[in-house]
Each structure stands twice: as structure tokens, then as C-alpha cells.
Enzyme design. Sequence first.
Site: not given
Length: 486
Positions: A255-257
Site C-alpha cells: 500500500s501507499k502508506r
Amino acid sequence: MINDVVRVRFAPSPTGYLHVGGLRTALYNYLFAKHNNGVFVLRIEDTDRNRYVEGAVENLISTMKWNGLGYDEGPEVGGEYGPYFQSQRLEIYNKHVNELIAKGNAYRCFCSAERIQKLREEQQVQKLQAKYDKHCLNLTKEEIENKIQAGEQFVIRLNVPANQRIIIEDIVRGNVEFNSDTVDDQILIKSDGFPTYHLANVVDDHLMKITHVIRGEEWLSSTPKHVLLYDFLGWEKPKFAHLPLLLNPDKSKLSKRQGDVAVEDYQKKGYLKEALINFVALLGWNAGDDVEIYEIEQLIEKFSLERVNKAGAVFNVEKLDWLNFEHLKKKPNAEILIMLKEELKHSKYAEINFSDEYLLNVIDSMKERVNFVKEFIDKSFYYFESPTEFDEKVIQKSWKEDTPQQLTELRSAFEKIDNPKKEDFENALRSTAEKLNVGAGKLIHPLRLAVSGTGQGPGLFDLLYTLGKEEVIKRINTALETIKPN
Ligand code: GLU
């Protein structure tokens, strides 16, 4: 097989950028096509008008080009089976959906959003799977006609049969079985007249004569719907290969996070396309040996779908850094020179003119010590400017009371040589050490500090040679004036 020629496609929805997972899908399709002398198609799945992003297609195509993933058919290059934008193929989907309606495999649904919402809530209370209840399947021809006449909005749904085994033969996962009771009556055409992914995807894969559908595992749960569509339309199914999920190091879904997911982020950070391709190729595939460093040609030669893993692939940026180091090391210096000049243009040294010869010497001495081209500048700034500060720790350790006198002696030795080569610097240093009756280290460490301001870097004599006699002497003088012995 549908035909003798392998035909595969990368079918992204243009959402703005190319995700590294998308790059992996594109790459595996590309490698599989090239390995089999097949055709690699790029198809733009742009039927979701809500998700339309200006410039997304151009961005996607330029990112694919940067990665060297040229396609044989698709936007810009054209091909026999175009158009390659789904938004330009609406009549085609309509024609096939009408055929499905005529055969009873699809039906119009006039239910309001409120009714569907209520149905969902009831199903939730009863802990049932959210599924359309086929309410509109029972409408008579007349009722349907009247509703259409009255201008009522409708969608077209797939008429999924009850309690049927649906088997997906997947090259990566083997046979995967679903029961049709778990499959919803999927919307095929939305009320705006645009098809959903499922219908458009199947129709296009068939019409574009796709032989192998290679895509991410997240699409596996959609495949039963696709299988039903192929069967209803009487079409031969392509072979399926669903690629494992990409995971963060903590095994959660990438994920981007937890880091960058857009290919352009890696591009901007200075990763080489060779390293990125190599890295992405190994996310879920290996050739069954210990080889980890690949050029694209070797990947094409080795790649097979049979060796794609089922288990999720961990996205490990340290490995990518290491691969960048390895690929940078393999590159000819002349190629690195072009990249270094580009980096310099965007650095604080943009105004200074360094000769190619000088930069090639910098590259030669630092190549084994950097992961990125920009580190030639950051890690060895002393090639681009004289040090104005000197590492305190190194001063403590190696700048002694007799150092200034020893360096002065060394400076005169350097002054005496014309156009010193690497060996000349070395010989001068060693004979000065002998003359002063000290170990060479007594001179080497303070000299490095004097010319670079730091205690580490490339081979000292490479550094001296690249800087040149004048500059070395100038820097020794500055150091003698600035550094106070302790
Ligand atoms: N348009 C889908 C995507 O965005 C394509 C999935 C498939 O390859 O079937 O990934």
C-alpha cells in the site's frame, strides 16, 4: 489453443499512474509474449467515466516506454483488432449484450438504488452474501417495454444460474472451483450505457484473440463471471494465469502508506529501469536457480508462467537498492556520464563546467561505492567543490602535531613532478614517508582529510590524480591554514 500465435494483453484502467503491481503484470505479459514470439497488446480499459483522469493514458504510455516495454498493438501504434480504447468500442459491447439478453443469459434491471440498498441491509442483517435477488428477471416483455417507453433507467445484469460448479483452469494456481451460488448477477451495462469491466474485458479478450490472460490475483474472484460469459457467448476461453499479490515487508497488501507504489516515484528517485525491471521480474517468479541479476534479454529467455509462485511476493526496497547498485556497476562509464551530466544540471554545481574526462575519472573511482547516479555528487562532493570543513573525528585521530610539517614536505614532493599520474603521486608519498622515517599511513590519512574533508572515499591516489596537482596543492594549503593540530 485459440490460434497458434500467443497473444497477450496488458489492460490497465488509466487511474493516473502506473502502479508497481501494474508494471509487474505488464512485464510478465511482455516477457511471455517475447519468449513465445507472440504479440503483446496494450488495451486501455477506460469505461469507468467516474474514474477518468486527464493525462493518465499519456502518462501510462510514457512510463511503459521508459521501462522499455514496447507493445505490438495498442494506442499510438494501432493494430488489426482496434480500437484499443474500450470507450471507443461501445457498440461492440451492446451487440453482444443484446445477444445475451435474447438468449436469456442477461436481463434488464430497473430496480432503484434505494431498493438495492434496502436489499443489502436485509441481507446484512441475515448475514447473507450481498447479492441481487433477480427481482427484475420476472418482468414480462410488456412490462419491460412499458418501462423503457416511460424512460425508466435500467442496467443490464448477468443471469447467473443456480448451483453450478464453475472451474477455472489457472496456470499458476491449478484448478480453482467456485459455486455459482456465490456469484452475483453482475451488472454488465450500467445505466449510462457504458459496460462494466467484466463484459468489456471478456468481449475484447475474445475479439482481440487473446490466448493467455495474465493478471493480478485480485481478479481471480471475478473470473467465474468471465467464465460464464465465455460459455454463454459460445466462445473458447483463454488460458488464465493469476499473479500473486504484492506484499509489504509486514506481509500486508502493498500500500501507499508503507512506501511508494507509483513507477514514476522510483523513476524520479533515480532508479535505473534495468534495476526496476529486474526487481519486479523477481516479485513472484524465479528461474529455479540462484541467479538474481538479469538483463531483459535473459528474462525473456528464462521466463515461464509455470515458474510463477502462488504465495504473495514481498516488496523489499533494500533488494531494489542492491539491484540498482549491481546494474549501475555493469553500465559502461560513457552511459553513466550522460546520466551524471543530467544530474549535475539539476544540482548546485549546474553552473560549473566539468570536462568529460574529469567526470569519467570521477565515475571510475566511485562506481563501486554508489547505488545511484546522484550519489556520485552527494557522496563525493569534494570532486565538485573544495572542502571548507574538515571532519572533526578524523582530525582527532590523524592530524598530529608533526602533520603540518610532514604535509609541507609532501607538498614539495608533489610540486616537483610534472603532470603526475596516479603512480607518481603514490611514489612521491612513499618516498616522502621513507625520508621522514614514518609509516605511509601517517601521510595518507591527513592528506585524504586535506583534499576531501572526510576520512573515507575512493582510492586516495585515484582521487589525487582526478583532482590534479594544482588542485591538490591548493587544498593542502587550505588545510594547513585551517586545521589546527590538537
Ligand atoms: N482493467 C483491469 C485493471 O485495471 C484489467 C484486469 C485484467 O487484466 O483483466 O487491472
